[in-house]
Design an enzyme around this catalytic site. Structure first.
Site, PDB file in Angstrom:
ATOM      1  N   HIS A  17       5.349  33.479 -33.629  1.00 35.42           N
ATOM      2  CA  HIS A  17       4.282  32.875 -34.425  1.00 35.42           C
ATOM      3  C   HIS A  17       4.839  32.017 -35.560  1.00 35.42           C
ATOM      4  CE1 HIS A  17       0.704  34.982 -32.620  1.00 35.42           C
ATOM      5  NE2 HIS A  17       1.736  35.478 -31.987  1.00 35.42           N
ATOM      6  N   HIS A 104       6.883  48.660 -28.020  1.00 35.91           N
ATOM      7  CA  HIS A 104       7.327  47.320 -28.435  1.00 35.91           C
ATOM      8  C   HIS A 104       8.500  47.465 -29.406  1.00 35.91           C
ATOM      9  CE1 HIS A 104       7.025  43.014 -28.639  1.00 35.91           C
ATOM     10  NE2 HIS A 104       5.963  43.024 -27.855  1.00 35.91           N
ATOM     11  N   ASP A 350      -0.356  40.083 -21.773  1.00 33.89           N
ATOM     12  CA  ASP A 350      -0.266  40.020 -20.317  1.00 33.89           C
ATOM     13  C   ASP A 350      -0.498  41.412 -19.745  1.00 33.89           C
ATOM     14  OD1 ASP A 350       0.944  37.279 -19.454  1.00 33.89           O
ATOM     15  OD2 ASP A 350       2.103  37.826 -21.221  1.00 33.89           O
TER      16      ASP A 350
HETATM   17  C1  LIG Z   1       6.787  36.845 -19.511  1.00 34.15           C
HETATM   18  C2  LIG Z   1       6.672  38.024 -20.421  1.00 34.15           C
HETATM   19  C3  LIG Z   1       5.489  38.231 -21.116  1.00 34.15           C
HETATM   20  C4  LIG Z   1       5.334  39.339 -21.964  1.00 34.15           C
HETATM   21  N1  LIG Z   1       4.145  39.531 -22.578  1.00 34.15           N
HETATM   22  C5  LIG Z   1       3.960  40.646 -23.317  1.00 34.15           C
HETATM   23  C6  LIG Z   1       2.685  40.928 -23.899  1.00 34.15           C
HETATM   24  O1  LIG Z   1       1.716  40.178 -23.727  1.00 34.15           O
HETATM   25  N2  LIG Z   1       2.575  42.060 -24.631  1.00 34.15           N
HETATM   26  C7  LIG Z   1       3.624  42.923 -24.808  1.00 34.15           C
HETATM   27  O2  LIG Z   1       3.477  43.941 -25.441  1.00 34.15           O
HETATM   28  N3  LIG Z   1       4.818  42.676 -24.279  1.00 34.15           N
HETATM   29  C8  LIG Z   1       5.020  41.571 -23.534  1.00 34.15           C
HETATM   30  N4  LIG Z   1       6.260  41.339 -22.989  1.00 34.15           N
HETATM   31  C9  LIG Z   1       7.332  42.323 -23.181  1.00 34.15           C
HETATM   32  C10 LIG Z   1       7.825  42.446 -24.611  1.00 34.15           C
HETATM   33  O3  LIG Z   1       8.328  41.224 -25.092  1.00 34.15           O
HETATM   34  C11 LIG Z   1       8.901  43.550 -24.665  1.00 34.15           C
HETATM   35  O4  LIG Z   1       8.404  44.710 -24.090  1.00 34.15           O
HETATM   36  C12 LIG Z   1       9.322  43.858 -26.104  1.00 34.15           C
HETATM   37  O5  LIG Z   1      10.128  42.803 -26.586  1.00 34.15           O
HETATM   38  C13 LIG Z   1      10.142  45.147 -26.227  1.00 34.15           C
HETATM   39  O6  LIG Z   1      11.350  45.023 -25.554  1.00 34.15           O
HETATM   40  P1  LIG Z   1      11.758  45.959 -24.322  1.00 34.15           P
HETATM   41  O7  LIG Z   1      10.529  46.206 -23.514  1.00 34.15           O
HETATM   42  O8  LIG Z   1      12.782  45.152 -23.559  1.00 34.15           O
HETATM   43  O9  LIG Z   1      12.298  47.233 -24.896  1.00 34.15           O
HETATM   44  C14 LIG Z   1       6.428  40.250 -22.135  1.00 34.15           C
HETATM   45  C15 LIG Z   1       7.616  40.022 -21.454  1.00 34.15           C
HETATM   46  C16 LIG Z   1       7.753  38.930 -20.597  1.00 34.15           C
HETATM   47  C17 LIG Z   1       9.037  38.720 -19.856  1.00 34.15           C
END
Ligand SMILES: Cc1cc2nc3c(=O)[nH]c(=O)nc-3n(C[C@H](O)[C@H](O)[C@H](O)COP(=O)(O)O)c2cc1C
Length: 380
Positions: A17, A104, A350
């Site tokens: 953001h 997260h 997502d």
């Molecule tokens: C294409 C893409 C879209 C994502 N969209 C979201 C989202 O809308 N909400 C969310 O909580 N995490 C989303 N993530 C995942 C988070 O970025 C991620 O879970 C967070 O950085 C924590 O890291 P970790 O899951 O690798 O531990 C997305 C990941 C990708 C690859």
């Protein structure tokens, strides 16, 4: 660090953001023909808001090249690319400034830095991957001039997977990048919409995936799954012993993508659990390359890598994405200062990241492969 690569080095910058996201590339050879229209289609495939099963955040994701390219050709100097953020809504994140989102990175960023981006996950947001996709577009262009193709597709969403025979076929005959970009033209699918939505190339499986994702979306929940990547046209001999093995660098690149929790190459975990040595070995056969020193193999359980070095077969790998952590289901958790509370996320998220993850997996695989091609040039 926000840098990956040894000769082809990619740095990404920017918060979810903040004003903008982007990347700086070093090591791109001079004289390569490339300009914004070559990069934009890759960003368009990653872009949010493409279908009802991805986040509704609306971003045009228009890329600008700031340096290192003149009159459509690379200068050999650092290449900077920028994509301005447009749809920032800090108010969506007021609650999470008090409460770390379960699953997260809010809590770990806070503990590590004592300070963090006020909204949307900052660098931990998938918005950071815009820079990777810009870099990946350069790498894809470079690799295509070496007849190397990188293609990925959604293999499974929760328990719904592409049938094994279709998967086997795709590992040997991956669709070309052009066919993937021309959504719906691959595998002569008669339902381009379903493919475009899921990025799963098997029509029947794709339809079941959409149903499953929509069901979870209605429940304000989320799901994960796997993406398979195939790198074809690789010469034998790429990859560095001992720590910079081809699949070690590929694994690192994949595991750096947000929400990735697993990586396997070749027969991977199932090969280890279910196959004997005699079943898993890929026996050598003469190759049809016309070069007597080169051999082929009768099967490819190794996934195209032996001892960390490519053997000339397709490199294929699978990447596991967890269920998205931001969900609308009420969760019992605590505030940053340990007070018990409940969290029911609003915002735009997502329900399943898999379709949008495909171009990111391709970008990271292309970045790693380009780096190894350039490293090998130093040796030859
Ligand atoms: C294409 C893409 C879209 C994502 N969209 C979201 C989202 O809308 N909400 C969310 O909580 N995490 C989303 N993530 C995942 C988070 O970025 C991620 O879970 C967070 O950085 C924590 O890291 P970790 O899951 O690798 O531990 C997305 C990941 C990708 C690859």
């Amino acid at each position: 660090m926000s840098i990956i690569g040894s000769v082809f080095r990619v740095t990404t910058f920017g918060e979810s953001h903040g004003l903008a996201v982007g990347c700086v590339l070093e090591g791109v050879p001079s004289g390569m023909e490339i300009s914004e229209p070559d990069i934009q289609p890759y960003l368009d495939r990653r872009r949010p808001g493409q279908s009802s099963i991805t986040t509704t955040r609306s971003e045009s994701d228009s890329v600008q090249i700031l340096s290192g390219v003149e009159l459509g050709r690379t200068l050999g100097t650092p290449i900077a690319m920028i994509v301005y953020n447009e749809d920032m809504r800090k108010r969506d994140y007021e609650e999470t400034s008090r409460i770390p989102r379960p699953g997260h990175a809010d809590y770990t960023y806070q503990v590590k830095y004592g300070y963090r981006a006020s909204s949307g996950g900052g660098r931990a947001s998938a918005r950071e991957t815009v820079g990777r996709v810009c870099a990946g577009a350069f790498a894809q262009k470079y690799l295509s001039s070496h007849d190397i193709q990188v293609v990925a597709f959604v293999d499974s969403v929760m328990e719904i997977s592409i049938p094994e025979d279709v998967r086997e076929h795709l590992l040997v005959h991956p669709p070309s990048q052009t066919e993937v970009d021309e959504l719906g033209r691959i595998f002569s699918t008669t339902d381009p919409t379903t493919f475009a939505t899921t990025r799963c190339p098997d029509k029947a499986t794709a339809a079941r995936m959409v149903e499953r994702i929509c069901e979870l979306q209605r429940k304000k929940d989320s799901c994960g799954g796997t993406v398979t990547g195939v790198i074809s046209g690789l010469p034998a001999g790429l990859g560095e012993p001992v720590f910079d093995k081809f699949h070690a660098e590929l694994g690192k690149a994949m595991l750096s993508i947000p929400a990735v929790k697993g990586f396997e190459v070749g027969s991977g975990f199932s090969g280890s659990e279910r196959m004997t040595g005699s079943e898993n070995n890929d026996c050598f056969i003469p190759s049809d390359s016309g070069r007597p020193e080169l051999l082929s193999t009768s099967s490819n359980h190794a996934g195209g890598v032996l001892g960390g070095i490519t053997n000339g077969q397709n490199v294929f790998f699978r990447v596991a994405f967890k269920p998205v952590s931001s969900i609308g289901v009420e969760q019992s958790t605590t505030t940053f200062d340990g007070q018990p509370t409940t969290l029911e996320l609003q915002g735009r998220h997502d329900p399943c990241v898999l379709p949008r993850a495909v171009p990111i997996v391709e970008a990271m695989a292309a970045i790693v492969t380009m780096d190894f091609v350039l490293r090998q040039k130093v040796r030859n």
